[in-house]
Design a protein around this motif. Structure first.
Motif, PDB file in Angstrom:
ATOM      1  N   ILE A   5      51.349  24.204  46.053  1.00 40.98           N
ATOM      2  CA  ILE A   5      52.327  24.344  44.970  1.00 40.98           C
ATOM      3  C   ILE A   5      52.165  25.700  44.276  1.00 40.98           C
ATOM      4  N   VAL A   6      50.914  26.094  44.034  1.00 40.41           N
ATOM      5  CA  VAL A   6      50.666  27.369  43.347  1.00 40.41           C
ATOM      6  C   VAL A   6      51.179  28.535  44.184  1.00 40.41           C
ATOM      7  N   ILE A   7      50.944  28.503  45.484  1.00 45.02           N
ATOM      8  CA  ILE A   7      51.427  29.591  46.348  1.00 45.02           C
ATOM      9  C   ILE A   7      52.948  29.676  46.291  1.00 45.02           C
ATOM     10  N   THR A   8      53.606  28.531  46.321  1.00 48.27           N
ATOM     11  CA  THR A   8      55.066  28.531  46.251  1.00 48.27           C
ATOM     12  C   THR A   8      55.553  29.085  44.913  1.00 48.27           C
ATOM     13  N   ILE A  10      47.248  37.675  40.853  1.00 50.60           N
ATOM     14  CA  ILE A  10      47.035  36.329  40.328  1.00 50.60           C
ATOM     15  C   ILE A  10      45.927  35.686  41.146  1.00 50.60           C
ATOM     16  N   SER A  11      44.860  35.271  40.460  1.00 55.89           N
ATOM     17  CA  SER A  11      43.732  34.613  41.122  1.00 55.89           C
ATOM     18  C   SER A  11      43.723  33.138  40.728  1.00 55.89           C
ATOM     19  N   THR A  16      46.312  36.594  44.971  1.00 61.99           N
ATOM     20  CA  THR A  16      47.616  37.123  45.358  1.00 61.99           C
ATOM     21  C   THR A  16      47.727  38.550  44.850  1.00 61.99           C
ATOM     22  N   GLY A  17      47.960  39.482  45.764  1.00 60.02           N
ATOM     23  CA  GLY A  17      48.049  40.887  45.407  1.00 60.02           C
ATOM     24  C   GLY A  17      49.413  41.258  44.883  1.00 60.02           C
ATOM     25  N   GLN A  18      49.604  42.570  44.689  1.00 68.93           N
ATOM     26  CA  GLN A  18      50.831  43.047  44.071  1.00 68.93           C
ATOM     27  C   GLN A  18      52.038  42.884  44.984  1.00 68.93           C
ATOM     28  N   ASP A  49      44.492  33.066  36.788  1.00 71.84           N
ATOM     29  CA  ASP A  49      44.216  34.331  36.111  1.00 71.84           C
ATOM     30  C   ASP A  49      45.309  35.325  36.486  1.00 71.84           C
ATOM     31  N   VAL A  50      46.212  35.590  35.550  1.00 69.84           N
ATOM     32  CA  VAL A  50      47.338  36.498  35.775  1.00 69.84           C
ATOM     33  C   VAL A  50      46.947  37.869  35.233  1.00 69.84           C
ATOM     34  N   ASN A  51      46.757  38.820  36.130  1.00 68.21           N
ATOM     35  CA  ASN A  51      46.374  40.188  35.758  1.00 68.21           C
ATOM     36  C   ASN A  51      47.640  41.019  35.634  1.00 68.21           C
ATOM     37  N   ILE A  52      47.911  41.541  34.416  1.00 67.13           N
ATOM     38  CA  ILE A  52      49.123  42.333  34.191  1.00 67.13           C
ATOM     39  C   ILE A  52      48.811  43.818  34.102  1.00 67.13           C
TER      40      ILE A  52
END
Length: 1504
Positions: free
Chosen positions: A1166-1169, A1184-1185, A1207-1209, A1269-1272
């Motif tokens: 679900i998270v990947i989607t 996003i980790s 998940t990379g950019q 963890d959402v890295n902005i």
């Protein structure tokens, strides 16, 4: 020691023959006496003069061995004495020699004679050694005397020539012939001269020089004639011969010389390297000594060791450096107690960096500097959190452990509203997410609100847009200013081009008189001459925080202001201070560098008083919080300016340029010490004398862009870093630009944080231990103290030790505990805000948080009920385990009732029967029995107790005590129950710590079965697990099949991956159909057993077989657990009833663990989607980790986080096969992940210049099961559009996860909304995100009214079309909006009317309007994009949507278009997934052979 060692002395055979004979005789005698003694290798004794040096060297080494021998012998003698004395004293040989072998006993018996022999050998060796030394000394003396008699003749050196052609010949001649020939020639020539043969040539003579020479050579043959001595010429010639031999290739001398030369070179190289290493070590030591001063120390001048270990650990983990293989592993301490002084600090770091190169060491130093600055932030954050923790304890007057959440948010809203606009720019809006939960926001507002003013940071989008446009607007003015002649012209042009004139009331700066909360209370006028240019120039020359001076009569008011901000203390007090007076229109305050202070007091002109006080107040205003640095400086200042002083402003005349300020900096005198107390003192009385409740915030609306930029120049660095805006770099002076490029994190720092000293206490890693309240542990201790439940004490201890994960708070939306309260307030003020803001908030809460008596009583009652609930659960769970002594996991309801009805001799039987009427029992088992699990048993007992008379808690304890005493269990049964509960717990724990893998679960399951069979059944068993699958290949053999997915090791070649069909022999499908275990005592007599090992003989088919069904939470069977005893050597070995019940418990626990792993797998899916959907429309997200929470393997320790995927950019997700584990003790500088998990709340953090939005994934109980963890990146916050899209993704993920967890636990029934959901579990998890989002959008669309669509239908009329004016931006925007509305509505219509493609209705907007009606909305709300009979024209629909980006839809600002746009893209994504359902949604987990896999799930590809 060898007795033949003296034979190594080189002596001529003629002189030493007798001595050699004596030595050989003595040696033979010694060898006869000692056969087991040590021996030293013999070396050759015979040699010529050429090898004297080598023999001497060998002799020297042997001499050393001879000297060491007596010590060894003495030691062995003492040891032998000791052993002998033991034998004599104890007179018990069996005990004395118990640990000795025969060799040791023999050596003890040999000690007396061996001692005498060694003494004799030692004495003789010493005598011979002395003789050798004396002979060598005598020989050296004789040679020395001969050299004194005959001087050296250096003429022989002419023979030395290393020419390769004649080298061998010359070396041979110098060695063999010339030493004799040259003296012979000399003699012959002397005879010739003596007889005057050269003068009398014609006179015949009998002298023949050839014969004379020959006779001389024969008489002086060196092989037969003893050397009578060497002349000076011969001595030099011998030396030349020895030197020449070195250059002859392939000879011993040549090889030896090369070896010696290599040894010499290596020795010199080693000495050089050691010297360099010593110098480097000293240099590094000095560098580390200096670096130690960068750290903030405790009162004893020490640093916690765990902090430095974290620094090294982070540095070694840097993938760019690849240091893990060449560095010692860092064993991080578990406590903050170990501390390091300067020496220990250097030793610890030097131990781990011994092999570092210079470049790596420089990087480490820089890393240490940055970490030192980060550590200051950690301490500052810890001080703030302790401040909030004390506030919680103050507000929690009833000591119930929680506070009302809504009251807390209301106070935050009040504080936010009463704050100044500048301060509100740094605080987070408490009316928005994450303070308000998704469920608390109305659906239309959540999905359709596009008001940028509702951002978490007030007016963030507009401020960021202004700051981005400023550099381009100032580019032209910068070019013009370079051409101006004078500084006055430059300043005037800057004002005209950059800061246009504002109304007088807007140009006047509002001075702030601070109360105890740091909030402005009144306005004062400031001189209009204060401009942005002057303050920017002064900002540029300011390197660190400084203070300006004032006259004594003005200092009192300034002290009050500076006392309210004690954290802005100058870092160094080493500069100079100068006070001067000058007559000018305004006072001038110049900012100095490196702590230099310069103040000026001036005449006031029209104002009649000094403006110094106003300047100081404005300086205080600048401390409040507007951005002041450039974006380039923010990152460098962020880690080093947490304790720097405020940057003062200047009101200098325009002609005071940059050079004037720099000249004045060098003329200051030593008066900074006198002002130190007045600048840093704190007046507690004045801070508390002003009430916050009566403050009024002046309105500051309607400011122009120039005024906003002017305000930007007065802001402290801390608040500028918070707001994410900056001063354009074009306006920086040259010195300031140079300072920006320097790494300011390595500058000297103060030992105080904002004027406050560190106490040395650091709770970063111990918050859970100090403040977390574990009610279950408290209740367990109360039960331990109660003697009524003695039989349950050991069971409760085991339950507590088997507790899954400790330390997580439960989010309930009503109340907050201490950790949640602290995190909520920290999120509100931000981690970069000054401590004065936190102090103001704390003071406001202390005055504003008031509870009524009713609320206090209600809180106490809730706490009492919570404690009672936990106590009740512990007692009933322990009672269940005692009753279920075989570990089956269930109890028979009939047996429970029989025992309950005897309570109070049956007096409460009727009440208990009434309770059964309110119980919803599970369905009957095949044996017509009702079985209760642990939770069902607890609910049943609680209902029974509620029907009984008396206090409910007392009645419950009485019933538990009665049942406990009625259950008689033997000691053997208790021990067996304890062991089985441990094995069952290990199966569940394997699932929780597996990293989403079933292999550890299979391993622990078979381990539990085999251990129990060996310990409690005396059997050797085999087992395998088979799962049901749909039979797609051979449907004629049955709709389903059983595939063996795991088995015990010995059976793997025959059982693993084998398939059992319905038409084959076996009882497994009977177990699947009937749902109950089947036990076959003797398989050889059954006739319907399938044997996987066909090589086994029929005569070996002896044993028992047990097949148990595997059931999920809905009692559906998904597999079979089979156990047999075919490998047991006993012919008859059946399973006993208690074994069968335990195996049923194993099957039950395995089912729970199996579904636990699959639920986590589906959550990852679900998270990947969701991430795939978000990345298509939010480009500002860097990474996003995803982390899962797991129990720690160590007992009584904290939980850990497992990094499942990143998940990379580019939107590509890397899923790890062996995910790394993160411990709290390794995250002192990155503890935001654990803060999120502890509080189960959102955390906004900034680490190393990167900002993170950390969001928990919650269990249905409210605890965090994972973290996103959402890295902005460098941006302070996302734009509001992206921020809202992130919220949508997170809400849908949380709803989908909650549904998955509820279905796997059996709390909710599966709800199939779309046809695609019935295809399979894995496929359903892949589309669940889209389905939940589709439901949300459909609900939003159903709430729209007809007026919402009427406003859209009016977009076909263009009022500017009639006025034939040239197109402008307004008309272009209007046309774009018309096209947007019409294309989206046409695309929606085509979904339901694909036949319109061939007609002309789509071309006419008037015809399309007819399809926009209530029926269309109903169709949208009922639409299933995965229906089999659905036929849509995807290409045509895509044409209508692909030309309109997400930004265009957002700017349009219509909620209906927003809903329809997202709804269409979700439907398109589902249609595409439905077309390739078999391969589009694979399980996102790596296989055994992969280190990781990469996944990029379809997200509906919305144009950006």
């Amino acid at each position: 020691m060898s007795e033949s060692a003296p034979q190594e002395e080189p002596k001529p055979a003629q002189e030493n023959g007798k001595e050699d004979k004596e030595r050989n005789q003595e040696g033979s005698e010694a060898e006869e006496l000692i056969q087991s003694s040590q021996s030293i290798s013999d070396s050759s004794a015979l040699g010529t003069h050429s090898n004297v040096i080598g023999a001497a060297a060998n002799k020297k080494s042997q001499d050393l061995n001879l000297e060491n021998q007596p010590k060894m012998s003495t030691c062995s003698i003492k040891e032998s004495k000791t052993r002998g004395s033991k034998n004599i004293v104890f007179r018990k040989p069996a005990k004395v020699i118990f640990s000795l072998d025969q060799t040791a006993q023999d050596s003890n018996r040999e000690q007396p004679w061996k001692k005498n022999l060694l003494e004799r050998v030692q004495a003789r060796a010493q005598v011979m050694h002395q003789k050798i030394i004396d002979k060598e000394n005598l020989k050296k003396e004789l040679e020395k005397k001969e050299e004194e008699k005959l001087p050296r003749d250096n003429l022989a050196k002419e023979w030395f020539n290393t020419e390769n052609m004649t080298l061998n010949t010359r070396a041979y001649l110098l060695d063999k012939l010339l030493p004799t020939l040259v003296p012979g020639m000399e003699r012959m020539l002397m005879q010739v001269e003596k007889k005057k043969l050269l003068a009398d040539v014609d006179i015949p003579t009998k002298f023949d020089p050839i014969n004379h020479l020959g006779e001389y050579l024969m008489r002086n043959n060196p092989n037969y004639i003893k050397d009578s001595g060497l002349s000076g010429y011969q001595r030099v010639m011998r030396e030349i011969s020895e030197d020449l031999k070195i250059y002859v290739p392939n000879t011993t001398y040549n090889r030896v010389s090369k070896i010696k030369e290599n040894i010499k070179q290596k020795r010199e190289q080693k000495e050089y390297i050691n010297d360099i290493k010593a110098k480097v070590a000293n240099a590094r030591k000095q560098a580390l000594q200096e670096q130690f001063n960068e750290w903030i120390l405790d009162p004893k001048g020490m640093i916690p060791m765990v902090v430095i270990q974290n620094v090294l650990y982070e540095f070694f983990q840097n993938p760019d450096l690849q240091l893990e293989t060449c560095c010692l592993p860092v064993d991080i301490a578990d406590s903050m107690k170990p501390r390091l002084n300067k020496t220990e600090f250097i030793q610890l770091i030097s131990l781990h960096i011994a092999g570092f190169k210079s470049e790596t060491f420089e990087k480490l130093l820089k890393h240490l500097c940055h970490c030192a600055a980060e550590f200051r932030e950690v301490i500052k954050t810890d001080m703030r959190r302790q401040m909030f923790a004390d506030l919680f304890l103050h507000c929690d007057r009833g000591k119930v452990g929680f506070l009302d959440r809504q009251r807390t948010l209301a106070l935050l809203e009040t504080f936010y509203d009463q704050s100044s606009k500048v301060l509100r720019g740094t605080l987070r809006n408490p009316r928005q997410w994450p303070f308000v939960e998704f469920g608390e926001i109305d659906l239309p507002e959540f999905w359709g609100d596009m008001d940028n003013q509702k951002h978490i940071y007030e007016d963030f989008d507009n401020v960021l847009l202004e700051m981005n446009t400023l550099p381009s607007e100032k580019h032209f003015s910068k070019t013009q200013s370079k051409l101006l002649a004078s500084p006055e012209d430059q300043h005037e042009h800057y004002r005209e081009s950059t800061l246009p004139q504002s109304p007088p009331e807007q140009q006047r700066g509002a001075t702030v008189e601070q109360g105890p909360n740091g909030i402005s209370t009144r306005e004062q006028e400031q001189p209009e001459e204060s401009t942005g240019e002057q303050e920017l120039n002064e900002e540029s020359v300011s390197k660190e925080g400084t203070y300006t001076g004032s006259t004594p009569e003005q200092r009192s008011s300034r002290e009050l202001i500076t006392e309210q901000r004690p954290h802005h203390e100058p870092i160094t007090e080493q500069g100079y201070h100068k006070e001067s007076t000058a007559e000018q229109g305004l006072s001038e305050e110049s900012i100095t560098t490196e702590g230099q202070h310069e103040g000026s007091t001036t005449g006031q002109g029209s104002h009649g008083k000094s403006t110094e006080e106003q300047g100081s107040r404005r300086e205080s205003q600048s401390d409040q919080g507007q951005p002041r640095e450039t974006m380039a400086e923010q990152e460098a200042h962020r880690e080093s300016q947490s304790d720097q002083g405020p940057h003062g402003g200047s009101t200098a005349e325009p002609q005071s340029s940059r050079e004037t300020i720099l000249e004045e900096q060098q003329d200051t005198d030593l008066t900074s010490q006198s002002r130190k107390g007045s600048l840093t003192g704190e007046s507690k009385t004045s801070r508390e004398s002003i009430s916050f409740e009566h403050t009024e915030i002046p309105p500051q609306e309607g400011r122009t862009q120039a005024h906003a930029y002017e305000e930007l120049l007065f802001v402290s660095p801390e608040l500028q870093a918070k707001t994410g805006v900056s001063i354009p770099e074009d306006h920086l002076s040259e010195p300031a630009k140079k300072e920006v490029q320097k790494d300011k994190s390595c500058e000297p720092k103060s030992q105080k944080i904002e004027g406050k000293s560190w106490t040395g206490e650091l709770l970063t890693c111990n918050w859970n231990m100090k403040y977390a309240k574990h009610e279950d542990e408290e209740q367990a201790h109360l039960i331990y103290d109660n003697s009524r439940f003695t039989d349950l004490h050991s069971i409760i201890r085991n339950i507590q030790s088997y507790k899954e994960i400790k330390g997580r708070s439960t989010f309930n939306g009503v109340s907050v505990n201490l950790l949640q309260f602290v995190q909520l307030l920290e999120t509100f003020v931000g981690e970069d805000s000054p401590l004065s803001v936190s102090e103001a908030l704390t003071s406001f809460f202390r005055k504003g948080f008031v509870e009524t008596k009713e609320e206090k009583m209600s809180g106490l009652e809730k706490a009492r009920q919570n404690a009672s609930r936990i106590r009740r659960e512990l007692l009933l769970k322990a009672l269940f385990q005692k009753w279920d002594c075989d570990g089956s996991g269930f109890l028979d309801l009939k047996e429970i009732d029989e025992l309950l009805y005897t309570y109070k001799e049956g007096m409460e039987k009727e009440s208990m029967k009434k309770a059964k009427l309110h119980v919803q029992f599970p369905k009957l088992h095949p044996g017509h029995e009702v079985r209760l699990s642990s939770k069902q048993f607890q609910k049943y007992i609680e209902l029974v107790v509620s029907e009984l008379r008396g206090n409910e808690e007392e009645v419950l304890e009485s019933v538990v005590e009665f049942l406990m005493n009625s259950l008689e269990r033997s000691h053997v049964e208790s021990l067996r129950n304890c062991a089985r509960q441990k094995w069952l717990h290990q199966i569940q724990r394997a699932a929780e710590t597996s990293g989403v893998s079933l292999e550890p679960v299979y391993t622990e399951t078979f381990k539990a079965l085999t251990q129990d069979a060996e310990a409690h059944g005396n059997k050797k068993i085999s087992a395998h697990i088979s799962l049901l699958e749909e039979n797609l290949l051979l449907p004629d053999r049955g709709n389903v099949l059983l595939r063996n997915v795991a088995c015990t090791l010995d059976d793997a070649p025959f059982v693993l991956k084998r398939v059992l069909y319905r038409d084959m022999k076996g009882i497994s499908f009977t177990v699947v159909d009937e749902g109950k275990p089947i036990h076959v005592p003797q398989v050889q007599h059954h006739g319907n057993i399938y044997f996987w090992n066909h090589s086994r003989k029929k005569s070996d088919h002896n044993g028992s077989f047990l097949a148990l069904p595997l059931q999920d939470a809905y009692m559906r069977i998904f597999g079979v657990l089979a156990v047999d005893t075919l490998r047991d050597p006993q012919k008859i070995n059946i399973f006993l009833p208690h074994e069968i019940r335990f195996y049923q418990g194993v099957a039950n626990v395995f089912s729970t663990a199996y579904h636990y792993v699959h639920s986590r797998e589906h959550i990852l899916h679900i998270v990947i989607t969701g991430i795939g959907w978000l990345y298509n429309i939010t480009p500002s997200i860097t990474a996003i980790s995803t982390y899962f929470v797991e129990p720690n393997s160590e007992k009584d320790s904290d939980y850990v986080l497992r990094n499942m995927m990143v998940t990379g950019q580019q939107g590509l997700t890397e899923i790890h096969k062996n995910p790394s584990v993160i411990f709290r003790k390794t995250c002192i500088f990155r503890d935001f992940l654990f803060k999120c998990t502890d509080s189960s709340g959102v955390v906004l953090a900034s680490v190393c210049g990167e900002n993170h939005i950390v969001v928990p994934l919650r269990e249905r109980t409210g605890e965090a099961l994972g973290v996103l963890d959402v890295n902005i990146g460098k941006s302070k916050m996302l734009l509001y559009r992206e921020f809202k899209d992130l919220q949508k993704m997170l809400k849908v993920i949380q709803l989908a996860c909650s549904e998955i967890l509820g279905e796997f636990s059996g709390e909710i029934k599966k709800n199939y909304i779309l046809e695609i959901e019935s295809v399979g579990e894995v496929q359903r998890a892949g589309i669940l995100f889209f389905r939940v989002m589709l439901q949300e959008l459909q609900e939003c669309l159903s709430l729209l009214t007809s007026s919402d669509f009427v406003s859209l239908l009016l977009h076909d009329y263009d009022p500017l079309a009639e006025v034939k004016a040239p197109p402008d931006s307004q008309s272009q925007d209007l046309k774009a909006n018309i096209k947007l509305v019409q294309d989206i509505l046409k695309g929606i219509i085509v979904f339901f009317h694909p036949e319109l493609k061939s007609s002309s209705d789509l071309e006419s907007w008037d015809h399309c309007k007819l399809y926009v009606n209530q029926q269309l909305v109903e169709n949208i709300c009922d639409f299933d994009p995965t229906a089999m009979e659905l036929k849509v024209n995807l290409r045509l629909i895509a044409e209508y949507f692909e030309n309109h980006s997400r930004i265009e839809v957002w700017k349009f600002g219509n909620s209906a278009i927003e809903y329809l746009y997202h709804w269409a893209h979700i439907c398109l994504a589902l249609i595409k997934l439905n077309k390739k359902i078999s391969g589009a949604i694979p399980p996102p987990l790596p296989s055994k052979t992969d280190s990781c896999v990469y996944a990029k799930m379809p997200g509906g590809s919305l144009p950006g």
